[in-house]
Design an enzyme around this catalytic site. Structure first.
Site, short mmCIF file in Angstrom:
data_model
loop_
_atom_site.label_atom_id
_atom_site.label_comp_id
_atom_site.label_asym_id
_atom_site.label_seq_id
_atom_site.Cartn_x
_atom_site.Cartn_y
_atom_site.Cartn_z
N HIS A 276 0.90 -1.29 -0.09
CA HIS A 276 -0.09 -0.08 0.06
C HIS A 276 0.85 1.23 -0.13
O HIS A 276 0.64 2.09 0.52
CB HIS A 276 -0.89 -0.06 1.12
N ASP A 339 -0.94 -4.89 5.92
CA ASP A 339 -1.83 -5.96 5.38
C ASP A 339 -1.37 -5.91 3.94
O ASP A 339 -0.76 -5.13 3.43
CB ASP A 339 -3.09 -5.48 5.55
N GLU A 340 -1.98 -6.95 3.32
CA GLU A 340 -1.95 -7.23 1.94
C GLU A 340 -0.62 -7.13 1.18
O GLU A 340 -0.48 -6.25 0.10
CB GLU A 340 -3.19 -6.40 1.34
N ALA A 341 0.51 -7.24 1.80
CA ALA A 341 1.67 -7.23 1.14
C ALA A 341 1.93 -8.41 0.23
O ALA A 341 3.15 -8.97 0.38
CB ALA A 341 2.64 -7.02 2.33
N SER A 342 1.33 -8.55 -0.69
CA SER A 342 1.32 -9.66 -1.64
C SER A 342 2.57 -9.52 -2.44
O SER A 342 2.92 -10.55 -3.16
CB SER A 342 0.11 -9.55 -2.63
#
Length: 531
Positions: A276, A339-342
């Protein structure tokens, strides 16, 4: 015309309902009978009415505060500021005289020890309304209950007809959880300080005591950092869909922190990382592993960006950003996202979060992160914010067993950006549809397997803003669900009853109408006349 047990007289009312939003052209006159104790949200620990007793605020009423307490005097001024426009009364604020004052008294003596630092005792007799607390935060909470026991028209900005009566009662009240929060995403769409202050005022009425500001994301960076000025100037220039960007100067942010504190709300700033982060990467090419800045981003996809974990400059950057933000933030928490550290490998994620946790601690703050951070090494006092949609998470349960506190924000219960119904004009539905029953009817202290009440710090209701552009949009998505989450954080679970809550929630409708809150009129609630 009658509400639930309460008569209301309306004047010059035009009520239009469009896509579930109440829009208004006039405020109602004050109701003729006291508001019942059963209308208060969140539900108090104990509330005992005194039959046949009423206190009436008149032109002769004064507000008395604890002698020598600046905080109590400020709370008295806050209460007077609410009451004066609608009543037209002078309501002078002065230190309480010796003995038992008449009028309205806000005192820091005589409260039961059991109410702790955030609770209060409220007594209403024929001669006085007295709020007693052990600390100013408790006085402020008691004032919010008093507001709800006055007719909804007391919230009006112009003089209304009385009488201004409060029914006889004794209320003894204190919170279940220490942390009762809301989150506003100002990164996807920017909200100016006035909009944040408006939300803070709304949160205060329901005894919410933390506002988490999501200050950075792929679509925008919203806080000025002197050591990295392009973050705000360039990275803050965009928003979702190409809408106008914006950012808070450090003076803006400091003023918001102070305004929140005057409402006994603590600001929790978030700089989301390592994912993000497109707005930051676009602002400074040297933060990218390849030295090339990506374009600014105005879409809504997630998981594609990442800070460069092996790069030493990354940690210099984080240290300077966190250092400036920590210096501006008196509250204990600094949120690091996570979060969401893909786009970050599991090994890199652990390495990164471990280092960032140490940086936050070095600046004197407690780490708060989305629950993904439990996959990195634990930091003493770290808090994990659970945002999953299930009721089990082995890694979170293991972290809780090892002392990590959990802030409960299950997305399918608390995310205020989820649609109410499939045809709701705003919001998303990846976590499911959330109406009043879904938001209210769960137990934060027994929701996640292996995470008991003693491990739960509290609850928070996040409002992500991919589809939220205006204060009216905030109103529509936050109300009536925000008070449901607030009650879960404050009220003892022994008071939990969905049917009774819907009745109390409906009683808030006329108050919201007077306050100009453009709320969603859920079909699950029977809204009384004047809503």
């Amino acid at each position: 015309m009658t509400g639930p047990g309460v008569r209301r007289t309306l004047s010059a009312l035009t009520l239009a309902v469009a896509t579930g939003v109440a829009t208004f052209t006039a405020a109602p006159a004050a109701q003729a009978a006291p508001v019942p104790l059963t209308s208060v949200v969140p539900a108090p620990v104990t509330a005992v009415p005194t039959a046949g007793v009423t206190y009436t605020i008149t032109a002769a009423t004064s507000i008395y505060t604890e002698p020598g307490s600046t905080a109590a005097a400020d709370i008295g001024g806050y209460l007077a500021g609410i009451l004066r426009p609608s009543t037209g009364y002078a309501l002078p604020v002065a230190p309480a005289p010796n003995g038992s004052p008449t009028g309205i008294a806000l005192l820091l003596t005589g409260a039961p020890a059991a109410v702790g630092t955030q609770g209060y005792q409220l007594d209403v007799t024929t001669t006085a309304i007295t709020v007693r607390a052990n600390q100013p935060a408790g006085l402020f909470a008691g004032v919010q209950t008093l507001r709800q026991l006055l007719p909804p028209a007391v919230e009006a900005a112009t003089v209304q007809a009385g009488p201004w009566q409060v029914g006889g009662a004794q209320v003894v009240d204190y919170p279940r959880f220490a942390y009762r929060g809301a989150m506003l995403d100002v990164a996807r769409h920017f909200f100016a300080p006035a909009a944040v202050r408006r939300y803070l005022d709304q949160l205060a009425l329901y005894k919410v005591n933390y506002l988490h500001l999501h200050l950075s994301d792929d679509q925008g960076w919203r806080i000025a950092i002197n050591s990295w000025p392009n973050l705000a100037v360039y990275g803050g220039s965009t928003a979702v869909g190409g809408d106008p960007g914006g950012y808070y100067t450090q003076a803006d942010y400091t003023a918001l922190v102070a305004y929140a504190a005057s409402r006994y709300i603590t600001i929790v700033p978030e700089i989301d990382m390592p994912g993000h982060t497109n707005a930051a990467l676009a602002s400074y090419a040297q933060l990218n592993c390849n030295g090339v800045a990506p374009a600014l981003y105005t879409g809504t996809s997630v998981g594609f960006s990442s800070l460069c974990v092996p790069l030493q400059l990354t940690y210099t950057f984080i240290d300077q950003v966190i250092g400036e933000l920590a210096a501006l933030t008196p509250g204990p928490y600094l949120h690091i996202g996570g979060d969401e550290a893909s786009s970050t490998t599991a090994a890199d994620y652990t390495t990164f979060v471990d280092r960032v946790q140490q940086i936050v601690a070095a600046h004197g703050k407690t780490v708060l992160g989305w629950h993904d951070v439990v996959h990195a090494s634990p930091q003493p006092s770290r808090v994990a914010q659970f945002w999953g949609t299930g009721t089990s998470d082995a890694a979170v349960a293991a972290a809780a067993a090892n002392g990590t506190k959990v802030l409960m924000s299950p997305a399918n219960r608390t995310y205020l950006d989820m649609k109410y119904k499939n045809n709701t004009r705003l919001g998303q539905k990846w976590a499911g549809l959330i109406d009043v029953d879904k938001a209210y009817d769960w137990n934060p202290g027994a929701y996640l397997s292996g995470v008991g009440e003693s491990s739960v710090l509290g609850v928070e209701a996040p409002l992500w803003t991919e589809t939220i552009r205006t204060t009216a949009d905030i109103d529509y998505m936050a109300f009536p669900r925000l008070p449901a989450i607030a009650e879960l954080g404050w009220s003892p679970y022994s008071t939990h009853n969905l049917t009774a809550f819907k009745t109390r929630l409906g009683a808030q409708g006329p108050r919201w109408r007077v306050m100009g809150i453009a709320y969603y009129q859920s079909t699950q609630v029977s809204w009384p006349t004047g809503s």
